[in-house]
Design a protein around this motif. Structure first.
Motif, PDB file in Angstrom:
ATOM      1  N   SER A 262      -6.022  13.930  -4.440  1.00 39.51           N
ATOM      2  CA  SER A 262      -4.665  14.161  -5.303  1.00 39.51           C
ATOM      3  C   SER A 262      -3.377  14.301  -4.072  1.00 39.51           C
ATOM      4  O   SER A 262      -3.621  14.677  -3.184  1.00 39.51           O
ATOM      5  CB  SER A 262      -4.773  15.597  -6.001  1.00 39.51           C
ATOM      6  OG  SER A 262      -3.345  15.878  -6.533  1.00 39.51           O
ATOM      7  N   PHE A 263      -2.270  13.769  -4.653  1.00 38.16           N
ATOM      8  CA  PHE A 263      -0.950  13.832  -3.828  1.00 38.16           C
ATOM      9  C   PHE A 263      -0.229  15.292  -4.138  1.00 38.16           C
ATOM     10  O   PHE A 263       0.849  15.214  -3.580  1.00 38.16           O
ATOM     11  CB  PHE A 263      -0.273  12.724  -4.281  1.00 38.16           C
ATOM     12  CG  PHE A 263      -0.823  11.275  -3.643  1.00 38.16           C
ATOM     13  CD1 PHE A 263      -1.815  11.082  -2.968  1.00 38.16           C
ATOM     14  CD2 PHE A 263      -0.314  10.270  -4.077  1.00 38.16           C
ATOM     15  CE1 PHE A 263      -2.384   9.908  -2.489  1.00 38.16           C
ATOM     16  CE2 PHE A 263      -0.397   8.934  -3.622  1.00 38.16           C
ATOM     17  CZ  PHE A 263      -1.561   8.739  -2.855  1.00 38.16           C
ATOM     18  N   ALA A 279       0.704  10.814   2.408  1.00 37.72           N
ATOM     19  CA  ALA A 279      -0.154  10.675   1.293  1.00 37.72           C
ATOM     20  C   ALA A 279      -1.087   9.703   1.513  1.00 37.72           C
ATOM     21  O   ALA A 279      -2.393   9.815   1.157  1.00 37.72           O
ATOM     22  CB  ALA A 279       0.578  10.576  -0.206  1.00 37.72           C
ATOM     23  N   HIS A 280      -0.775   8.468   2.032  1.00 36.95           N
ATOM     24  CA  HIS A 280      -1.679   7.397   2.188  1.00 36.95           C
ATOM     25  C   HIS A 280      -1.225   6.386   3.383  1.00 36.95           C
ATOM     26  O   HIS A 280      -1.192   5.272   3.043  1.00 36.95           O
ATOM     27  CB  HIS A 280      -1.417   6.744   0.784  1.00 36.95           C
ATOM     28  CG  HIS A 280      -0.180   6.230   0.418  1.00 36.95           C
ATOM     29  ND1 HIS A 280       1.002   5.569   1.124  1.00 36.95           N
ATOM     30  CD2 HIS A 280       0.526   7.105  -0.712  1.00 36.95           C
ATOM     31  CE1 HIS A 280       1.987   5.420   0.465  1.00 36.95           C
ATOM     32  NE2 HIS A 280       2.141   6.317  -0.336  1.00 36.95           N
ATOM     33  N   LEU A 316       4.354  16.718 -11.679  1.00 33.56           N
ATOM     34  CA  LEU A 316       3.669  16.417 -10.548  1.00 33.56           C
ATOM     35  C   LEU A 316       2.349  15.635 -11.094  1.00 33.56           C
ATOM     36  O   LEU A 316       1.833  14.621 -10.359  1.00 33.56           O
ATOM     37  CB  LEU A 316       2.935  17.668  -9.663  1.00 33.56           C
ATOM     38  CG  LEU A 316       3.996  18.064  -8.498  1.00 33.56           C
ATOM     39  CD1 LEU A 316       5.326  18.397  -8.958  1.00 33.56           C
ATOM     40  CD2 LEU A 316       3.254  19.325  -7.811  1.00 33.56           C
ATOM     41  N   ARG A 317       1.625  16.021 -12.395  1.00 32.68           N
ATOM     42  CA  ARG A 317       0.606  15.185 -12.836  1.00 32.68           C
ATOM     43  C   ARG A 317       1.266  13.705 -13.389  1.00 32.68           C
ATOM     44  O   ARG A 317       0.229  12.769 -12.946  1.00 32.68           O
ATOM     45  CB  ARG A 317       0.129  15.843 -14.130  1.00 32.68           C
ATOM     46  CG  ARG A 317      -0.690  17.129 -13.809  1.00 32.68           C
ATOM     47  CD  ARG A 317      -1.467  17.491 -15.321  1.00 32.68           C
ATOM     48  NE  ARG A 317      -0.649  17.880 -16.455  1.00 32.68           N
ATOM     49  CZ  ARG A 317      -0.152  19.300 -16.395  1.00 32.68           C
ATOM     50  NH1 ARG A 317      -0.310  20.082 -15.601  1.00 32.68           N
ATOM     51  NH2 ARG A 317       0.911  19.489 -17.221  1.00 32.68           N
ATOM     52  N   ALA A 318       2.294  13.754 -13.716  1.00 33.43           N
ATOM     53  CA  ALA A 318       2.829  12.225 -14.132  1.00 33.43           C
ATOM     54  C   ALA A 318       2.906  11.417 -12.795  1.00 33.43           C
ATOM     55  O   ALA A 318       2.503  10.346 -12.703  1.00 33.43           O
ATOM     56  CB  ALA A 318       4.040  12.472 -14.912  1.00 33.43           C
ATOM     57  N   TYR A 319       3.442  12.204 -11.748  1.00 31.33           N
ATOM     58  CA  TYR A 319       3.599  11.462 -10.483  1.00 31.33           C
ATOM     59  C   TYR A 319       1.956  10.716  -9.803  1.00 31.33           C
ATOM     60  O   TYR A 319       2.044   9.749  -9.585  1.00 31.33           O
ATOM     61  CB  TYR A 319       4.429  12.084  -9.587  1.00 31.33           C
ATOM     62  CG  TYR A 319       4.183  11.732  -7.956  1.00 31.33           C
ATOM     63  CD1 TYR A 319       4.872  10.548  -7.601  1.00 31.33           C
ATOM     64  CD2 TYR A 319       3.467  12.528  -7.066  1.00 31.33           C
ATOM     65  CE1 TYR A 319       4.661   9.987  -6.304  1.00 31.33           C
ATOM     66  CE2 TYR A 319       3.219  12.062  -5.667  1.00 31.33           C
ATOM     67  CZ  TYR A 319       3.964  10.829  -5.376  1.00 31.33           C
ATOM     68  OH  TYR A 319       3.731  10.461  -4.000  1.00 31.33           O
ATOM     69  N   ARG A 324      -1.060   7.294  -7.430  1.00 27.66           N
ATOM     70  CA  ARG A 324      -2.148   7.646  -6.492  1.00 27.66           C
ATOM     71  C   ARG A 324      -3.109   6.536  -6.251  1.00 27.66           C
ATOM     72  O   ARG A 324      -3.471   6.006  -5.111  1.00 27.66           O
ATOM     73  CB  ARG A 324      -3.015   8.922  -6.570  1.00 27.66           C
ATOM     74  CG  ARG A 324      -4.139   9.167  -5.793  1.00 27.66           C
ATOM     75  CD  ARG A 324      -4.600  10.596  -5.552  1.00 27.66           C
ATOM     76  NE  ARG A 324      -4.865  11.030  -7.485  1.00 27.66           N
ATOM     77  CZ  ARG A 324      -5.934  10.713  -7.768  1.00 27.66           C
ATOM     78  NH1 ARG A 324      -6.839  10.237  -7.220  1.00 27.66           N
ATOM     79  NH2 ARG A 324      -6.143  11.074  -9.159  1.00 27.66           N
ATOM     80  N   ARG A 325      -3.591   5.825  -7.194  1.00 27.51           N
ATOM     81  CA  ARG A 325      -4.627   4.759  -7.299  1.00 27.51           C
ATOM     82  C   ARG A 325      -3.692   3.494  -6.862  1.00 27.51           C
ATOM     83  O   ARG A 325      -4.574   2.645  -6.153  1.00 27.51           O
ATOM     84  CB  ARG A 325      -5.250   4.787  -8.720  1.00 27.51           C
ATOM     85  CG  ARG A 325      -6.110   5.886  -9.319  1.00 27.51           C
ATOM     86  CD  ARG A 325      -7.002   5.705 -10.190  1.00 27.51           C
ATOM     87  NE  ARG A 325      -7.667   6.620 -10.786  1.00 27.51           N
ATOM     88  CZ  ARG A 325      -8.555   6.548 -11.656  1.00 27.51           C
ATOM     89  NH1 ARG A 325      -8.238   5.546 -12.626  1.00 27.51           N
ATOM     90  NH2 ARG A 325      -9.420   7.487 -11.989  1.00 27.51           N
ATOM     91  N   SER A 326      -2.525   3.427  -7.129  1.00 32.14           N
ATOM     92  CA  SER A 326      -1.872   2.160  -6.802  1.00 32.14           C
ATOM     93  C   SER A 326      -1.706   2.062  -5.343  1.00 32.14           C
ATOM     94  O   SER A 326      -2.026   1.097  -4.632  1.00 32.14           O
ATOM     95  CB  SER A 326      -0.855   1.949  -7.760  1.00 32.14           C
ATOM     96  OG  SER A 326       0.390   0.953  -7.004  1.00 32.14           O
TER      97      SER A 326
END
Length: 358
Positions: A262-263, A279-280, A316-319, A324-326
């Motif tokens: 999760s981010f 984050a990535h 935060l859930r929407a973000y 995240r997957r993208s």
């Protein structure tokens, strides 16, 4: 239409953003446009003014438009077109898919000087007002005390990620050294040259200059780098011979692994979100580092504007659901491309690349 206060977003809050790079500054801009109070902490003593060129994909350009920064980007950016993948002897293997990107998106890939993009972001924050940037201040546990939100935009070595996220995700080295620089002339030859375990790339960046980058496993000095490409096609040896090694930037290539589950984090003392390399962090092979940071910043601040400070968990859930997957797919693709580009036995690789449209 940019991020703005209104609707549920009129409910404002306060945020501490750690990191004054592209992702952190863009996040601060988005939050300020939503009406939030923002403090930015930056461990460096002054703004970052190093680096060469960023590639800005059309999707990231659209994100900058929504943040109100598209005009500033286009004033100084140059289009990236007519680039090829070559062998060290200069033979063209394939074209980079820039024409297809432009045809699909209706706008070209753009290249912009990294220092200029940082300055444009700082100028927009100054225009909006109300943001304190504390230089020379590293993150510490008490930094976000009293704030509604903590944003980790502090890069691959993120202190925020280390303090608030579990799972063992950390920087991993790839065993190769990357070099970047800017030549004081336009080469007119753009794209990437792939050899045995190494590659060299050139792009435009602004009139009269060429951005270049290279990866070599064993090169540790400027002399090593020049020797590694001495017999490669023109203008690669000229680019290295005619630019001052004192201006080159050298770093060990790393990426973040394993991928974060999760981010965001809502448990504990307060909500925390990660953007950009925190984050990535990914290898630079797809040229998506700045793009993903901008997309993160715009998506997160848009979610905050839609849900409001009183509904941060939903924002935060929407973000996380949008980005995240993208972002992690881009990171995986970039790491895979790095391996493909730097193989030790390139004959099969070159044959496969040669099947692409020329």
């Amino acid at each position: 239409m940019g991020v703005s206060a209104g609707g549920r977003g009129a409910q404002r809050g306060s945020a501490v953003v750690v990191g004054a790079g592209v992702g952190g500054l863009a996040t601060a801009i988005g939050l300020r446009r939503t009406g939030w109070e923002v403090t930015v902490l930056e461990r460096r003593a002054e703004p970052e003014r190093y680096g060469t060129a960023f590639g800005i994909h059309p999707t990231a350009q659209a994100a900058l438009d929504r943040l109100g920064l598209g005009g500033a980007l286009r004033v100084r950016a140059v289009p990236y077109r007519d680039a090829r993948i070559r062998r060290p002897d200069g033979r063209v293997l394939a074209a980079l898919p820039l024409e297809r990107i432009e045809r699909t998106a209706g706008r070209p890939e753009l290249l912009i000087s990294r220092p200029y993009l940082i300055e444009a972001l700082l100028a927009e924050l100054a225009r909006l007002g109300g943001t304190d940037i504390a230089y020379g201040r590293a993150y510490e546990a008490s930094a976000a005390q009293g704030a509604d939100l903590l944003v980790g935009a502090d890069g691959i070595n993120s202190a925020v990620r280390g303090a608030h996220f579990e799972g063992g995700s950390r920087p991993r080295e790839l065993g190769t050294t990357a070099w970047i620089g800017t030549a004081g002339f336009e080469t007119g030859v753009y794209g990437e040259t792939w050899g045995r375990g190494r590659f060299f790339g050139m792009t435009p960046v602004e009139p009269g200059r060429t951005n270049w980058y290279a990866t070599v496993p064993e090169a540790t000095t400027a002399e090593d780098l020049r020797a590694a490409f001495a017999d490669w096609h023109d203008p690669i040896p000229r680019v290295l011979a005619d630019t001052d090694p004192q201006t080159w930037i050298r770093y060990r290539m790393r990426h973040l692994h394993p991928a974060l589950p999760s981010f965001t984090r809502t448990a504990g003392p307060g909500p925390v979100v990660l953007v950009g390399d925190a984050a990535h962090a990914m290898t630079p092979n797809l040229g998506q580092g700045a793009c993903t940071a901008l997309l993160d910043a715009e998506a997160f601040t848009r979610a905050v504007a839609a849900h409001g400070a009183g509904s941060l968990p939903a924002a935060l859930r929407a973000y996380d659901g949008e980005r995240r997957r993208s972002a992690q797919r881009a990171a995986f693709g970039s790491r895979t491309l790095h391996r493909f580009m730097t193989v030790r036995h390139p004959a099969l690789r070159d044959a496969l690349v040669g099947l692409l449209p020329g």
